[in-house]
Scaffold this motif. Structure first.
Motif, mmCIF file in Angstrom:
data_model
loop_
_atom_site.group_PDB
_atom_site.id
_atom_site.type_symbol
_atom_site.label_atom_id
_atom_site.label_comp_id
_atom_site.label_asym_id
_atom_site.label_seq_id
_atom_site.Cartn_x
_atom_site.Cartn_y
_atom_site.Cartn_z
ATOM 1 N N ASP A 114 0.839 -1.193 0.000
ATOM 2 C CA ASP A 114 0.000 0.000 0.000
ATOM 3 C C ASP A 114 0.881 1.252 0.000
ATOM 4 O O ASP A 114 2.110 1.155 0.047
ATOM 5 N N LEU A 155 1.455 3.499 2.153
ATOM 6 C CA LEU A 155 2.289 3.703 3.336
ATOM 7 C C LEU A 155 3.564 2.867 3.258
ATOM 8 O O LEU A 155 4.663 3.369 3.474
ATOM 9 N N ASP A 156 3.412 1.568 2.922
ATOM 10 C CA ASP A 156 4.588 0.700 2.867
ATOM 11 C C ASP A 156 5.519 1.113 1.730
ATOM 12 O O ASP A 156 6.742 1.020 1.857
ATOM 13 N N GLU A 192 5.978 4.125 0.616
ATOM 14 C CA GLU A 192 6.707 5.316 1.027
ATOM 15 C C GLU A 192 7.762 4.980 2.083
ATOM 16 O O GLU A 192 8.863 5.504 2.061
ATOM 17 N N LYS A 193 7.392 4.076 2.986
ATOM 18 C CA LYS A 193 8.335 3.687 4.033
ATOM 19 C C LYS A 193 9.588 3.064 3.429
ATOM 20 O O LYS A 193 10.708 3.379 3.812
ATOM 21 N N ARG A 204 11.718 5.656 1.635
ATOM 22 C CA ARG A 204 12.455 6.551 2.520
ATOM 23 C C ARG A 204 13.617 5.864 3.209
ATOM 24 O O ARG A 204 14.555 6.517 3.656
ATOM 25 N N ARG A 255 21.018 -3.079 10.235
ATOM 26 C CA ARG A 255 20.932 -1.893 11.081
ATOM 27 C C ARG A 255 20.337 -2.248 12.441
ATOM 28 O O ARG A 255 20.781 -1.766 13.482
ATOM 29 N N ARG A 256 19.308 -3.096 12.425
ATOM 30 C CA ARG A 256 18.678 -3.472 13.687
ATOM 31 C C ARG A 256 19.632 -4.274 14.564
ATOM 32 O O ARG A 256 19.656 -4.110 15.773
ATOM 33 N N PRO A 303 23.554 -1.773 15.262
ATOM 34 C CA PRO A 303 23.340 -0.326 15.129
ATOM 35 C C PRO A 303 24.643 0.468 15.187
ATOM 36 O O PRO A 303 24.764 1.509 14.551
ATOM 37 N N TRP A 306 26.601 -0.064 11.841
ATOM 38 C CA TRP A 306 25.823 0.205 10.634
ATOM 39 C C TRP A 306 26.263 1.448 9.860
ATOM 40 O O TRP A 306 26.385 1.387 8.630
ATOM 41 N N LEU A 363 13.174 -1.372 16.655
ATOM 42 C CA LEU A 363 14.586 -1.578 16.938
ATOM 43 C C LEU A 363 15.447 -0.837 15.930
ATOM 44 O O LEU A 363 15.012 -0.601 14.827
ATOM 45 N N PRO A 364 16.657 -0.513 16.161
ATOM 46 C CA PRO A 364 17.331 -0.640 17.455
ATOM 47 C C PRO A 364 16.955 0.483 18.415
ATOM 48 O O PRO A 364 16.752 1.616 17.996
ATOM 49 N N GLU A 406 19.385 4.119 18.936
ATOM 50 C CA GLU A 406 20.395 3.915 17.891
ATOM 51 C C GLU A 406 21.452 5.008 17.919
ATOM 52 O O GLU A 406 22.628 4.771 17.791
ATOM 53 N N LEU A 455 3.748 2.065 13.407
ATOM 54 C CA LEU A 455 3.112 2.037 12.083
ATOM 55 C C LEU A 455 3.856 2.908 11.082
ATOM 56 O O LEU A 455 4.152 2.472 9.970
ATOM 57 N N LEU A 456 4.149 4.118 11.466
ATOM 58 C CA LEU A 456 4.643 5.078 10.487
ATOM 59 C C LEU A 456 6.161 5.102 10.390
ATOM 60 O O LEU A 456 6.716 5.552 9.398
ATOM 61 N N ASP A 457 6.834 4.643 11.424
ATOM 62 C CA ASP A 457 8.278 4.470 11.358
ATOM 63 C C ASP A 457 8.980 5.742 10.901
ATOM 64 O O ASP A 457 8.846 6.789 11.520
ATOM 65 N N GLY A 458 9.693 5.656 9.789
ATOM 66 C CA GLY A 458 10.498 6.794 9.350
ATOM 67 C C GLY A 458 9.687 7.941 8.797
ATOM 68 O O GLY A 458 10.214 9.038 8.593
ATOM 69 N N LEU A 459 8.404 7.699 8.544
ATOM 70 C CA LEU A 459 7.598 8.748 7.916
ATOM 71 C C LEU A 459 7.043 9.725 8.930
ATOM 72 O O LEU A 459 6.473 10.751 8.576
ATOM 73 N N TYR A 508 -5.962 4.389 9.048
ATOM 74 C CA TYR A 508 -5.355 3.111 8.675
ATOM 75 C C TYR A 508 -6.132 1.941 9.276
ATOM 76 O O TYR A 508 -6.041 0.828 8.813
#
Lengths: 392, 193
Positions: free
Chosen positions: A175, A177-178, A180-181, A184, A349-350, A353, A356, B2-3, B6, B67-71, B85
């Protein structure tokens, strides 16, 4: 008491916050929007499939002058919003975008750039970020003008075709959102399902829209908002295995022994683990573990005796090889395109960290050469409604 | 998610500084205390309120970040995006009116409290016998200011998060603390109790 009543009455006068309301019959509900390049290279062509509510309730059996429940309008503009507003020159009413189920991108525009398209979708208040994205091989306008048969609102059928990925696992679902995520993220690339348009079939006379076959399968990889490459259906499933997004589907496996005969094994559930590791000398490797469970769906019973457990083990091994090949093919293609569609970078990255940042900058050089080990464990749980009898 | 941490604890503290400043707005409650029936209960009520709000804010933020993380940084109304959503099957959809209702209701209450306290404070400052006479003029002033002060949203957000924090800190934390210290030095605090 009287004063209170008066005050409340006065308040209702001033506080009825409906200044921007639009009556339902003044709305044109858009079910899907498609984006294409226009003849003028500066412009973009936007196609909107709109719902005709009056036609929704009628049955088509009457024959003669039956009408479609949707209509398709196309116009061009310098960008999406411009083109959408230009459509009002044809419709006379403003388009209502909140019910859009799917955004369709034509291949030529996808190869160019869809950055500002995505920006519009996320910036405007109406479109839902949960709507699906799909790329069409060909033009989005053609796909939207195609008459489909299962759903009266054709866009709804396209939406369902996308969601059917959970039955066949041959295309990803993504979708806004995913998308765009992933875009980014410093390393991850989004993967979008691909729809192909088939040959035009014979059109019924009372419709202005041609009837074609639309098929959803395979996927397209985006890098910085433009399409860089495609995965076929097998590679797409390979991607889904790694992503842990395979819900169900059929794995076609050659019979152990009789290679020319193929059998069908149904996927019941699957999961995956992606484990990055950095060795002491700084070399990075990724370990992927795919766990799959399934049932036997269709075989030639004279080729194998299912009565014996060791034969089931043999089938499991054959399935394992097929899945492993799919996964490896996806990785190879992604590394060829240098597009980290699996989110390996994010996984590193997770887990690391601290280390990374030094890898992030050279990820583009690292990823194509990344050492990826794949381990697949495939199980067969049931044999369906029948089991082969014990051989005499 | 995670992490965790950071880039170290510094960015978290920077974010927390801004968020904590919003909680210092509870200082307006001081204006209302003298007019309550049971002023002794105020401390408990305020602490309870802050903890409850903080708890729900934390849960909400957890979900939003998940949900939105980096956004999250470039979305103006993450809560609204979150609400839109939500989709439980074909059954529960479009719950954003509920969020909007709570939001606008909450905003209305907040504006009311601030408005009341402003009027009250000005009335006390000017030694007026009754605050009712300045309610409408202040209201008109607030309305005009709401239009004149900021030309656009970017300006508003920049001012709140980029310019104002030190002032918030002085007005909402510095001055009340100073007054508390001064009154306790004078011994007046004890007498009133």
């Amino acid at each position: 008491m009287k004063k209170l009543l008066l005050l409340t009455l006065a308040l209702t006068l001033f506080m009825s916050g409906c200044w921007s309301r639009v009556e339902l019959e003044e709305r044109i509900i858009v079910a899907a929007v498609g984006f294409d390049t226009a003849k003028d290279p500066d412009k973009i062509e936007v196609t909107a499939q709109i719902i005709m509510p009056g036609q929704l309730g009628t049955t088509d059996n009457g024959g003669g002058n039956s009408k479609e429940a949707v209509n398709v309008y196309t116009d061009t503009g310098y960008n999406v919003f411009d083109a959408l507003r230009n459509i009002t020159r044809q419709t006379g009413k403003k388009l209502f975008l909140a019910e859009i189920g799917v955004f369709i991108v034509g291949e030529s525009l996808a190869r160019k750039d869809i950055g500002s398209v995505m920006d519009f979708i996320r910036r405007d208040a109406e479109p839902n970020i949960r709507s699906w994205v799909v790329v069409v091989k060909g033009r989005a306008k053609e796909a939207l003008e195609t008459q489909l048969t299962v759903e009266k609102v054709w866009a709804l059928q396209i939406t369902k075709m996308i969601q059917a990925a959970k039955f066949n696992a041959k295309a990803p679902m993504i979708d806004i959102l995913d998308f765009e995520k992933a875009t980014r993220s410093a390393t991850t690339r989004p993967v979008v399902p691909v729809m192909t348009i088939g040959q035009e079939k014979e059109t019924s006379q009372n419709s202005m829209y041609p009837s074609r076959k639309l098929v959803l399968g395979g996927s397209a990889i985006f890098k910085d908002y433009s399409l860089v490459g495609c995965l076929d259906e097998g590679e797409s499933r390979g991607f889904l295995w790694i992503d842990g997004e395979v819900k169900s589907g059929i794995v076609v496996v050659p019979h152990p022994g009789g290679e020319e005969q193929l059998m069908a094994l149904e996927i019941i559930r699957a999961s995956s683990e992606v484990k990055p590791a950095i060795s002491n000398d700084g070399n990075m490797s990724i370990k992927i573990k795919v766990n799959e469970e399934g049932n036997i769906g269709e075989i030639r019973p004279d080729h194998i005796e299912l009565f014996y457990p060791e034969n089931i083990k043999m089938l499991e091994k054959a399935k394992q090889t097929v899945i492993q090949n799919e996964v490896l093919a996806a990785i190879e293609k992604a590394q060829d395109l240098n597009a980290d569609i699996f989110g390996f970078g994010e996984a590193v990255r997770r887990k690391y960290p601290k280390e990374w940042p030094q890898y992030e900058k050279k990820w583009d050089e690292l990823f194509p050469l990344l050492d990826v080990q794949v381990e697949v464990e495939a199980k067969i749980r049931r044999t369906g409604m029948i089991i082969n009898p014990q051989p005499d | 998610m995670l992490p965790v941490l950071e880039k170290g604890i510094i960015p978290v503290l920077k974010g927390a500084y801004l968020a904590a400043l919003f909680f210092t707005e509870t200082v307006v409650m001081l204006m209302i205390i003298p007019y309550l029936n049971r002023p002794s209960d105020v401390k408990r009520a305020v602490v309870k309120g802050v903890i409850t709000v903080g708890f729900f804010m934390a849960i909400l933020m957890f979900i939003i970040v998940g949900l939105l993380d980096g956004l999250i940084a470039d979305i103006n109304f993450p809560t609204l995006k979150l609400a839109r959503y939500i989709k439980l099957g074909e059954l529960v959809e479009r719950v954003e009116p509920i969020i909007m209702l709570a939001w606008i209701g909450g905003g209305f209450i907040k504006v009311t409290v601030f408005y009341y306290c402003t009027v009250l404070a000005i009335a006390q400052w000017l030694n007026l016998r009754d605050f009712k006479s300045i309610v409408l003029p202040i209201g008109a002033l607030v309305t005009v200011l709401s239009i004149v002060l900021w030309d656009n949203v970017v300006q508003l957000v920049y001012q709140i998060s980029g310019v104002m924090p030190p002032y918030f800190l002085i007005i909402q934390v510095g001055i009340p603390t100073l007054l508390l210290i001064l009154t306790s030095l004078k011994g007046k605090g004890e007498k009133h109790r």
